[in-house]
Design an enzyme around this catalytic site. Sequence first.
Site, mmCIF file in Angstrom:
data_model
loop_
_atom_site.group_PDB
_atom_site.id
_atom_site.type_symbol
_atom_site.label_atom_id
_atom_site.label_comp_id
_atom_site.label_asym_id
_atom_site.label_seq_id
_atom_site.Cartn_x
_atom_site.Cartn_y
_atom_site.Cartn_z
ATOM 1 N N GLU A 190 3.309 1.503 2.588
ATOM 2 C CA GLU A 190 4.430 0.576 2.439
ATOM 3 C C GLU A 190 4.453 -0.547 3.472
ATOM 4 O O GLU A 190 5.516 -1.038 3.832
ATOM 5 C CB GLU A 190 5.769 1.347 2.515
ATOM 6 C CG GLU A 190 5.788 2.602 1.673
ATOM 7 C CD GLU A 190 7.141 3.264 1.595
ATOM 8 O OE1 GLU A 190 7.720 3.258 0.511
ATOM 9 O OE2 GLU A 190 7.620 3.769 2.626
ATOM 10 N N ASP A 219 0.828 -1.212 0.000
ATOM 11 C CA ASP A 219 0.000 0.000 0.000
ATOM 12 C C ASP A 219 0.857 1.254 0.000
ATOM 13 O O ASP A 219 2.078 1.180 0.126
ATOM 14 C CB ASP A 219 -0.925 -0.001 1.223
ATOM 15 C CG ASP A 219 -0.135 0.069 2.529
ATOM 16 O OD1 ASP A 219 0.875 -0.651 2.667
ATOM 17 O OD2 ASP A 219 -0.504 0.863 3.412
HETATM 18 C C1 NOJ Z 1 8.635 3.145 6.717
HETATM 19 C C2 NOJ Z 1 7.501 3.471 5.846
HETATM 20 O O1 NOJ Z 1 7.846 4.427 4.938
HETATM 21 C C3 NOJ Z 1 6.316 3.871 6.698
HETATM 22 O O2 NOJ Z 1 5.237 4.247 5.927
HETATM 23 C C4 NOJ Z 1 5.967 2.698 7.518
HETATM 24 O O3 NOJ Z 1 4.865 2.979 8.346
HETATM 25 C C5 NOJ Z 1 7.140 2.241 8.342
HETATM 26 N N1 NOJ Z 1 8.308 2.035 7.528
HETATM 27 C C6 NOJ Z 1 6.786 0.991 9.086
HETATM 28 O O4 NOJ Z 1 7.879 0.546 9.813
HETATM 29 C C1 NOJ Z 2 6.372 6.981 4.345
HETATM 30 C C2 NOJ Z 2 5.016 7.022 3.754
HETATM 31 O O1 NOJ Z 2 4.251 6.048 4.361
HETATM 32 C C3 NOJ Z 2 5.066 6.779 2.277
HETATM 33 O O2 NOJ Z 2 3.790 6.911 1.728
HETATM 34 C C4 NOJ Z 2 5.997 7.726 1.602
HETATM 35 O O3 NOJ Z 2 6.093 7.406 0.253
HETATM 36 C C5 NOJ Z 2 7.356 7.703 2.249
HETATM 37 N N1 NOJ Z 2 7.257 7.858 3.674
HETATM 38 C C6 NOJ Z 2 8.244 8.807 1.725
HETATM 39 O O4 NOJ Z 2 7.696 10.045 2.038
#
Ligand code: NOJ
Ligand code: NOJ
Length: 534
Positions: free
Chosen positions: A249, A246
Amino acid sequence: MKLILPLISACTLVLSLSIPTSPYYLAQQKALTIPQWVGKFWNSVFLSEASNEAIMRADFGSWLDQQRNISFQGILNNIGGVSSLLDPKEVYDGVVIASPSKYMPNYFYQWTRDAALTIKSLIDYLDDTRVSSDVAEVQKTVEDYISNNYILQRLDNPSGTFGDDDKSGLGEPKFHPNNTAFEENWGRPQRDGPGLRVTTICAYLELIDKYQVPFIHLKSGKDVYTEIVKPDLVYIIKNWNRNGFDLWEEINAQHFFTSLTQLRALIDGSKLAKKYEPQDSGFIEELKNTFNDVRKYVEWEGGFIKSNVPYVIETPSLLSLGKRSGLNIASLLASLHTHDLASKDYDNIPYDVDHNLVLSTLRLLITDMKFRYPINRKHIGVNNVGVALGRYPEDIYDGYGTSEGNPWFISTATASELILRLIYKLETGRMNIVIDELNSDFFKQFVDYLEAGQTIVYGSLDYLELIDQLIKYSDSFLQIVKDHVDNEGHISEQFNRYHGFMQGATDLTWSYSAVWNALRWREKVFRLLNPSKL
Ligand code: NOJ
Ligand code: NOJ
């Protein structure tokens, strides 16, 4: 960028002077406060040392103007070539880094999603300025982004390659800013990237046509279509019904945000295919069939909509497993990024901002987060005031690692933009509002005697009251943004659920873009409601 800023300032200044009037209410200039001890600390640390560059937090109107400029500059500061803060040897031209933060957390990468969404703000800006020669630097930046994506698409990476039948490499979520593949473990593939890129590039090509301006360095629209857009469309055709991670991520499944943004890309892609390769009727037909399939999937088969669930479910498989509610700001981001009030082309995409399920999703997220985040608790018992919003109720990502989730600027600004776009749609369409079981809780907070089954007639006293209230409501989310950005208008990813200070990646490009988008829509709404004042 010096050329650009005075231009925006002049325009926003006119607006802020002339904003409000009857019959529409001008947002009250009363700031929502962060907890008292934080407020005191904040004042002593920042305000007493206020430099010339400090933002005018005390006055909402001035803050809006300044934050809009700062946010726009915040996007440009994170793009190679146009930024004076980035090293061109580290960040190549047209590369959009998510944030300059290199550790705790390391966001010094280009995400396909963040880049597409934030470049779209630059394109909206170009549209607002009619691609005048004053903004050539912004136009060039958009073209640099497009050229750079030609290279990224063709890099072998852990998601796959460009050359295989499924175009699997296009699902790779992020790259190093020097255009090399990121080889470590990650939540991949993420299947929203190609579609978001299609939509952004299509918006740019349409802009070039609309204003009949030449490209800065791209060869031709046809070239961009066949070399960059078409492969992304092939990716969607081949992969839309496969699981992927999603936008946050975390979850490998099917997601509403991914599917709805793919749907939009299929319309954008069809327009370009008909224009640039009308002879390829087989491909045009494939796009149409895929659109119909994805649409059926979004509305019926995907499980995003259930008769006994009063909101759009972002990831249905998690709800079935009892792991998550499915309530998620992603559903609202999907609504915003797939519709365009200026164009009829997207009328076939469901779940625009006035959809009862979209409004009930917003309402339920607010209800949840009002209790979940301590900084919102002062609003318990108050109905029509915005609260700080996060990504989804069960979130535990704190911006550095996992503990407890927090409010995000993207989410809070998104609520404001959604309401502004609702007002804009109602006004331009001179629409009546039909109250039903799903949207009544949303509308009742403004006009409390409303019941399901009633219709609020466009232009009636109830309607006018409602519009006034909605404007105040959208402003109250912006007030929250204002209260939590720092004293120079920098915006990180999150702000802490207990004390309100920012945390997570600093100067997040997507935060700037989301805030800028909301402020842009605020201006559009006020222009619409007060044309004589401009
Ligand atoms: C990093 C991701 O970018 C973020 O969206 C996610 O919630 C965390 N990792 C989870 O560990
Ligand atoms: C974490 C977010 O969850 C994700 O959607 C985003 O792409 C990355 N950070 C980078 O900003």
